[in-house]
Design a protein around this motif. Structure first.
Motif, short mmCIF file in Angstrom:
data_model
loop_
_atom_site.label_atom_id
_atom_site.label_comp_id
_atom_site.label_asym_id
_atom_site.label_seq_id
_atom_site.Cartn_x
_atom_site.Cartn_y
_atom_site.Cartn_z
N ASP A 1 -37.50 14.75 -21.79
CA ASP A 1 -36.30 14.37 -22.53
C ASP A 1 -35.46 13.48 -21.63
OD1 ASP A 1 -36.96 15.98 -24.75
OD2 ASP A 1 -36.16 17.75 -23.72
N SER A 2 -34.88 12.42 -22.21
CA SER A 2 -34.19 11.45 -21.37
C SER A 2 -32.93 10.94 -22.05
CB SER A 2 -35.11 10.27 -21.04
OG SER A 2 -35.48 9.59 -22.23
N GLN A 3 -31.99 10.46 -21.23
CA GLN A 3 -30.76 9.87 -21.74
C GLN A 3 -30.31 8.75 -20.83
OE1 GLN A 3 -27.53 12.48 -23.37
NE2 GLN A 3 -28.69 14.10 -22.36
N PHE A 4 -29.63 7.77 -21.42
CA PHE A 4 -28.93 6.73 -20.68
C PHE A 4 -27.59 6.56 -21.37
CE2 PHE A 4 -27.44 2.63 -19.41
CZ PHE A 4 -27.98 2.38 -18.16
N ILE A 5 -26.49 6.64 -20.61
CA ILE A 5 -25.15 6.57 -21.19
C ILE A 5 -24.31 5.58 -20.39
CG2 ILE A 5 -23.07 7.85 -21.84
CD1 ILE A 5 -24.75 10.39 -21.88
N TRP A 6 -23.56 4.75 -21.10
CA TRP A 6 -22.63 3.80 -20.50
C TRP A 6 -21.24 4.10 -21.04
CZ3 TRP A 6 -22.93 -2.17 -21.81
CH2 TRP A 6 -21.87 -2.83 -21.19
N TRP A 7 -20.33 4.41 -20.12
CA TRP A 7 -18.92 4.59 -20.47
C TRP A 7 -18.11 3.41 -19.93
CZ3 TRP A 7 -21.40 8.96 -18.17
CH2 TRP A 7 -21.59 10.07 -19.02
N SER A 8 -17.22 2.89 -20.72
CA SER A 8 -16.34 1.80 -20.30
C SER A 8 -14.89 2.22 -20.54
CB SER A 8 -16.65 0.52 -21.07
OG SER A 8 -15.80 -0.54 -20.67
N ASN A 9 -14.13 2.31 -19.44
CA ASN A 9 -12.72 2.71 -19.54
C ASN A 9 -12.54 4.03 -20.28
OD1 ASN A 9 -11.81 0.34 -18.20
ND2 ASN A 9 -12.07 -0.80 -20.10
N GLY A 10 -13.43 4.96 -20.00
CA GLY A 10 -13.33 6.29 -20.56
C GLY A 10 -13.97 6.49 -21.90
N GLU A 11 -14.47 5.41 -22.52
CA GLU A 11 -15.09 5.51 -23.85
C GLU A 11 -16.59 5.27 -23.75
OE1 GLU A 11 -13.50 6.40 -26.58
OE2 GLU A 11 -11.59 6.55 -25.50
N ARG A 12 -17.35 6.07 -24.48
CA ARG A 12 -18.80 5.83 -24.51
C ARG A 12 -19.07 4.61 -25.38
NH1 ARG A 12 -23.53 10.15 -26.01
NH2 ARG A 12 -22.32 11.36 -24.49
N VAL A 13 -19.72 3.61 -24.77
CA VAL A 13 -19.98 2.37 -25.50
C VAL A 13 -21.46 2.20 -25.84
CG1 VAL A 13 -17.98 1.19 -24.55
CG2 VAL A 13 -20.17 1.02 -23.37
N ALA A 14 -22.34 2.94 -25.18
CA ALA A 14 -23.77 2.82 -25.49
C ALA A 14 -24.51 4.05 -25.02
CB ALA A 14 -24.36 1.57 -24.86
N ALA A 15 -25.56 4.40 -25.76
CA ALA A 15 -26.41 5.53 -25.38
C ALA A 15 -27.78 5.35 -26.01
CB ALA A 15 -25.79 6.85 -25.83
N PHE A 16 -28.82 5.76 -25.30
CA PHE A 16 -30.18 5.68 -25.84
C PHE A 16 -31.11 6.54 -24.99
CE2 PHE A 16 -29.63 2.21 -22.85
CZ PHE A 16 -30.76 2.30 -22.05
N GLU A 17 -32.34 6.70 -25.49
CA GLU A 17 -33.37 7.43 -24.75
C GLU A 17 -34.20 6.45 -23.93
OE1 GLU A 17 -35.63 9.82 -27.42
OE2 GLU A 17 -33.86 10.50 -28.51
N LEU A 18 -34.54 6.84 -22.70
CA LEU A 18 -35.22 5.91 -21.80
C LEU A 18 -36.59 5.48 -22.29
CD1 LEU A 18 -34.42 7.44 -18.28
CD2 LEU A 18 -33.35 5.48 -19.40
N PHE A 19 -37.26 6.33 -23.06
CA PHE A 19 -38.62 6.01 -23.48
C PHE A 19 -38.68 5.33 -24.84
CE2 PHE A 19 -39.09 9.29 -20.29
CZ PHE A 19 -40.07 8.73 -19.47
N GLY A 20 -37.53 4.95 -25.36
CA GLY A 20 -37.51 4.13 -26.57
C GLY A 20 -37.86 4.85 -27.84
N SER A 21 -37.81 6.20 -27.83
CA SER A 21 -38.19 6.93 -29.04
C SER A 21 -37.06 7.03 -30.06
CB SER A 21 -38.65 8.35 -28.66
OG SER A 21 -37.65 9.02 -27.93
N GLY A 22 -35.86 6.60 -29.67
CA GLY A 22 -34.73 6.63 -30.58
C GLY A 22 -34.00 5.30 -30.53
N PRO A 23 -33.00 5.11 -31.41
CA PRO A 23 -32.28 3.83 -31.45
C PRO A 23 -31.29 3.70 -30.31
CG PRO A 23 -31.31 5.38 -33.00
CD PRO A 23 -32.52 6.06 -32.41
N VAL A 24 -30.93 2.45 -30.02
CA VAL A 24 -29.84 2.18 -29.10
C VAL A 24 -28.55 2.26 -29.89
CG1 VAL A 24 -28.78 0.49 -27.58
CG2 VAL A 24 -31.27 0.72 -27.64
N ILE A 25 -27.67 3.17 -29.47
CA ILE A 25 -26.41 3.40 -30.18
C ILE A 25 -25.28 2.73 -29.41
CG2 ILE A 25 -24.80 5.17 -31.01
CD1 ILE A 25 -27.19 7.09 -31.10
N GLY A 26 -24.51 1.91 -30.09
CA GLY A 26 -23.35 1.34 -29.45
C GLY A 26 -23.48 -0.13 -29.15
#
Length: 406
Positions: free
Chosen positions: A128-153
């Motif tokens: 199970d994997s995650q990648f998260i990007w926060w900008s100025n305290g807000e989550r702006v993007a998230a996705f799974e490293l192996f590409g099994s789900g969509p890129v959100i944000g």
């Protein structure tokens, strides 16, 4: 611009140190000390000293496990053990091994997020994997490293993923897509934050491993009513002292005696600095060195040479100093009933408590005498040999260079 190719040096860590999962975050503009303070870590000078040092990621995982055990034994409540290191001045890498998920848990990371770009990613032992990007305290993007789900944000992330490669869409992969997902995650983190995590940092960088509380909590220690709650001779107290002694630098002589008719007995002077530094000397001078990165030197024809094998030592000091490894399938503190009383003995002028131990991995019975003051094993005796320490010195100051050869 970095791509996953710039992080292929991570491969050995994926097979070993990251094998049970990891999470990591890059926090620009905050020093390791500031990160720990914002997360509510105990002061390194407080009574509940919950800070340990580690050199390189090779030590981080072991130190995190030890500190977690120490924290539980100290009566701390809900907690997490993390490691932090300076990337470049006032920028910080936060990392957690052994299946942790601190860095990708927004509620826990919230104190670090305002007014900056923070990136975190993780991989569990179950992939199970995650990648998260926060900008100025807000989550702006998230996705799974192996590409099994969509890129959100933020749609910019999709373009960056293609540019760095490795993350579920690796054009260079000859096997399954995403075979370089972790390398890609570190490269993408650098693209977003501008902070590069280097092989040198992973290999030999100084990390601080610390206990931090869970969300909305502070570190509280349930102190015993009296300084010594357990009799010093009982196994529960001796095992506790032995665990604490793993962090004590040592110097002394070690003697290994064998039954008549066997190999000759041997004696070596030793220096030991947790966790992996060893120096052995005989009558001819330095015989063996091992440093914190587990590089080894062995004396051959009077000359210390780098050796990764092909040498033979008469005495392996870790057989005694890390005697818990003799029972690999059991927790050391559970080897005997906690109220088992040791027998008072003296080993080369030091008072000790001696215990009849259960059969070890080879089915051998033995006795072990633990130093009354420190819990260090002073003597281990079974039917094949006896290991014994004399002239023991504790807490001596030895730099890492003392354990590195020419």
């Amino acid at each position: 611009m970095p791509t996953y190719h710039d992080y292929l040096w991570l491969q050995p860590y994926l097979d070993k140190r990251f094998a049970f999962g990891y999470c990591a975050a890059v926090i620009p503009g905050r020093s390791p000390a500031e990160v720990l303070s914002l997360l509510g870590a105990a002061s390194s000078h407080s009574d509940s000293d919950m800070h340990l040092e580690a050199v390189g990621v090779a030590e981080v995982g072991e130190v995190e496990l030890d500190l977690a055990d120490q924290a539980v034994a100290s009566g701390l409540g809900s907690l997490h053990v993390i490691a932090v290191a300076a990337i470049d001045g006032d920028d910080t890498l936060l990392i957690q091994l052994n299946g942790g998920s601190f860095a990708v848990t927004e509620a826990l990371m919230r104190p670090l997020l305002p007014d900056r770009e923070v990136v975190a990613h993780s991989l569990s032992v179950n992939a199970d994997s995650q990648f998260i990007w926060w900008s100025n305290g807000e989550r702006v993007a998230a996705f799974e490293l192996f590409g099994s789900g969509p890129v959100i944000g933020d749609e910019r992330v999709a373009d960056l993923i293609w540019e760095v490669g490795g993350i579920g869409i690796d054009d260079d992969a000859h096997n399954e897509p995403g075979e370089h997902a972790v390398e890609g995650a570190f490269a993408l983190t650098e693209r977003i934050t501008g902070m590069a995590v280097t092989a040198e940092l992973f290999e030999a960088g100084p990390f601080t491993v610390a206990v931090v509380p869970g969300e909305g909590r502070t570190l509280q220690v349930d102190r015993p009513a009296a300084p010594m709650q357990n009799p010093p001779s009982q196994w529960r107290e001796v095992a506790r002292r032995y665990k604490a002694a793993e962090r004590i630098p040592l110097h002394g002589m070690m003697f290994k005696a064998r039954p008549p008719g066997g190999r000759p007995s041997a004696e070596l002077e030793f220096w030991f600095k947790p966790r992996t530094c060893m120096r052995l000397a005989d009558d001819e001078g330095v015989l063996f060195l091992q440093n914190r990165q587990k590089q080894t030197w062995f004396r051959t024809d009077g000359v210390l040479e780098v050796r990764s094998g092909g040498y033979s030592l008469d005495i392996h000091i870790t057989q005694l100093l890390q005697i818990h490894r003799t029972w690999p399938d059991a927790r050391f503190a559970d080897l005997l009933p906690p109220d088992t009383a040791g027998r008072a003995v003296e080993v080369n002028g030091r008072r000790a408590w001696e215990f009849e131990m259960p059969p070890d991995w080879a089915g051998l019975d033995s006795t072990v005498a633990f130093d009354e003051e420190t819990g260090i094993p002073l003597r281990w005796k079974n039917k094949t040999c006896t290991h014994e320490i004399s002239e023991l010195e504790t807490g001596i100051d030895m730099g890492d260079g003392f354990f590195t050869g020419p």
